[in-house]
Design a protein around this motif. Structure first.
Motif, PDB file in Angstrom:
ATOM      1  N   ASN A   1      -9.213 -60.279  54.350  1.00  8.09           N
ATOM      2  CA  ASN A   1      -8.592 -59.294  55.240  1.00  8.09           C
ATOM      3  C   ASN A   1      -7.069 -59.415  55.285  1.00  8.09           C
ATOM      4  OD1 ASN A   1     -10.701 -57.609  56.373  1.00  8.09           O
ATOM      5  ND2 ASN A   1     -11.493 -59.464  57.334  1.00  8.09           N
TER       6      ASN A   1
ATOM      7  N   HIS B   1     -12.221 -51.602  49.319  1.00  7.24           N
ATOM      8  CA  HIS B   1     -13.170 -52.312  50.192  1.00  7.24           C
ATOM      9  C   HIS B   1     -14.444 -52.680  49.437  1.00  7.24           C
ATOM     10  CE1 HIS B   1     -14.759 -53.641  54.029  1.00  7.24           C
ATOM     11  NE2 HIS B   1     -15.862 -52.958  53.808  1.00  7.24           N
TER      12      HIS B   1
ATOM     13  N   CYS C   1     -13.843 -55.851  47.650  1.00  4.54           N
ATOM     14  CA  CYS C   1     -13.821 -57.009  48.560  1.00  4.54           C
ATOM     15  C   CYS C   1     -15.236 -57.399  48.977  1.00  4.54           C
ATOM     16  CB  CYS C   1     -12.978 -56.693  49.792  1.00  4.54           C
ATOM     17  SG  CYS C   1     -11.206 -56.705  49.479  1.00  4.54           S
TER      18      CYS C   1
END
Length: 607
Positions: free
Chosen positions: A393, A402, A405
């Protein structure tokens, strides 16, 4: 002649009917106070949460109903029946190591003399229905389910709760209100009371049933840590084939919806260690924190249980500390509402209970990080998942898409688990040496599962207590073991009374709303003369002549000589003691220093 208008009976509103809120309502009702208990759910919680019910909580429940502790013990398993905690490759796999709850037989036998009750392993999902049944049967409790407390207002004379139920909005007037809503207390938030302390981890759990073919004696473990290539986490066995499996998760990258039954099933099978028929009952997520409210009271509103404090489960202090909160508050509310004691008495609630919560929070955190002593050997530490989520983050990783991640998070978590498991593989190089190194640290986990000094040995240093300068007696480090003592602020030692077939103890005879002065039979009459009409902290004193079944305990446990006495509060905590032949002089010093009420002091001077 105009008839005098009758005053309404004293009343308290309790919001939240989990084990702590239900206990609060029952304690107040047994004292003779009308209670409105507001609960937003329509049925007890069925997803297991707390599961360690310590001896002190059992003693408190006994004051509600003498049969309740036995009922709880029969439904669960006493700690002596599940005497170990294990580390295994799977439930049906090989054991890596274990730690015994008690260090030795002497320690176990001492524990049995310190309370009538053992610590019991019973899930909240089994305890809560018992308490709800008692609440529903209590005529002084107005139990309202499917009810939401939408707001609270107060004046100098009372509290008004606004309640939404069945599409209607009503108000409830009471003298005081107690929030037992849990960690997400809306009342605490509305009052602007902050929680101090860190977030330690994010956890997910699954409750499932699987009647294992080789369950043995319910696996003879309170908890089993599973370590294999597919899952690392604790499994708690609740009996009858019911289990809870927990593991870390990363909320930013593992949406709750993705952790459905299909996500859990392979992990459950890995934890079991063999193909098995599994029924998933419920799933949940929760945030592991160590936090204590900055204040426990705002005017006529009090916080108890998780509304006031929340700990890691490492030690099992959460529910038990909440039950202690309810016990501390109940007798004080009763003496104020029913006996006209000064409302200043209620100021001692926060003064006494907040330090207990801070102690339990610290011990829980110590236990949480002490687990690293075992898992460090395989590259696992308690803060690992939190560090990973923070890294993902923050820049530069936070600049990635995203979805990428999420993939990195999933891969990193899985890789860490596989790496740890492979180090423990029996065929791995240096396996025997690694396990031997881990074995040295298994015993360091013992305080995680048995801390008699915390559950029975906690003391109040301020509040409704007259402390003394002598050091507090402790056994060992004061954590694992409890040293019975009449040291002011601590719980009165348990001792059996002579000639009673029901085995009544010193804790059973205490007055419910006044102070009890316990002394030897030969000196009871003298003490009645000394304290006649006196009050301490605006509380009357009843003198009790105690025929102990073992008279030597006056010296060995109570630390009192001939003529000595101990004054005990309704909750079993020692307020003051005087040890021996100068007892009368010690009492006169109390008179002179003003701890005894002004009315009694004036009466003494006049005499």
């Amino acid at each position: 002649m105009i008839a005098k208008q009758k005053s309404p009976p004293p009343a308290v509103t309790v919001v939240g009917s989990g084990p702590v809120g239900a206990t609060q309502a029952l304690l107040l009702a047994r004292q003779g106070i009308d209670v409105t208990l507001i609960e937003r759910k329509g049925a007890p919680t069925m997803h297991p949460a707390a599961h360690i019910l310590n001896a002190r909580a059992m003693e408190i429940w006994e004051t509600i109903d003498a049969n309740l502790p036995s009922k709880i013990a029969r439904a669960g398993r006493t700690i002596s029946a599940v005497p170990s905690v294990k580390w295994q490759y799977s439930l049906l796999g090989k054991t890596i190591g274990a730690v015994r709850i008690f260090d030795n037989r002497d320690m176990e036998e001492r524990a049995k003399t310190q309370s009538k009750w053992e610590t019991v392993h019973l899930g909240q999902h089994m305890l809560e229905p018992m308490l709800w049944e008692m609440v529903a049967a209590e005529p002084r409790i107005d139990f309202r389910t499917h009810a939401l407390c939408a707001g609270v207002s107060q004046t100098d004379n009372g509290v008004t709760a606004t309640v939404e139920q069945g599409g209607a909005t009503t108000t409830i007037e009471s003298d005081y209100l107690v929030s037992a809503e849990g960690a997400a207390s809306s009342i605490r938030e509305a009052l602007g009371i902050e929680m101090d302390g860190p977030i330690l981890a994010e956890m997910s759990s699954v409750f499932f049933n699987c009647p294992l073919p080789d369950s043995g004696a319910e696996h003879s473990a309170v908890l089993t840590w599973i370590i294999n290539e597919d899952i690392i986490g604790p499994v708690i066995h609740h009996g009858n084939g019911d289990y809870v499996l927990m593991t870390n998760y990363l909320p930013s990258f593992q949406p709750i919806g993705e952790m459905d039954n299909d996500w859990w099933k392979p992990r459950i099978q890995a934890a079991i260690g063999a193909p098995a028929e599994v029924t998933i009952k419920s799933r949940g997520v929760w945030t592991m924190t160590s936090q204590v409210a900055q204040r426990y009271r705002h005017g006529r509103v009090f916080l108890i249980g998780d509304a006031a404090h929340r700990f890691p489960p490492t030690g099992g202090y959460g529910l038990n500390t909440g039950v202690g909160d309810a016990h501390n508050l109940a007798w004080k509310l009763a003496t104020v509402l029913l006996d006209g004691a000064s409302p200043e008495l209620l100021e001692s609630y926060e003064v006494e209970r907040q330090p207990v919560a801070r102690m339990a929070a610290q011990q829980s955190v110590d236990n949480f990080y002490k687990m690293d002593l075992v898992t460090r050997h395989i590259g696992i530490d308690a803060d690992g998942p939190t560090r990973l989520e923070r890294a993902l983050n923050k820049a530069p990783l936070a600049l990635l898409p995203h979805w990428l991640c999420k993939r990195i998070a999933k891969s990193a978590m899985a890789s860490k688990v596989r790496h740890a498991a492979r180090k423990l593989d029996p065929s791995a190089p240096n396996h025997a040496r690694l396990v031997k190194e881990m074995e040295k640290d298994f015993d360091s986990q013992a305080a995680h599962f048995m801390a008699r000094g915390v559950e029975l040995g906690f003391t109040y240093s301020d509040g409704i207590v007259l402390p003394e300068q002598s050091p507090k007696p402790i056994r060992g480090d004061g954590i694992r073991e409890y040293e019975p003592s009449t040291w002011p602020g601590g719980r009165l030692p348990l001792a059996k009374l002579e000639g009673d077939a029901t085995e009544t103890t010193t804790l059973d005879i205490l007055a419910s709303r006044s102070l009890s002065l316990l002394t030897t039979p030969d000196h009871a009459a003298h003490w009645k003369e000394l304290v006649a009409g006196a009050k301490l902290f605006d509380l009357p004193i009843e003198v009790m002549s105690c025929h102990l079944s073992d008279s030597a305990q006056w010296r060995t446990i109570f630390d009192l000589e001939a003529g000595g006495a101990v004054i005990v509060r309704p909750d079993g905590h020692v307020l003051w003691r005087t040890r021996g032949s100068d007892a009368a002089e010690q009492w006169e010093r109390l008179l002179q220093h003003g701890e005894v009420s002004q009315a009694r002091r004036a009466e003494t001077v006049d005499g």
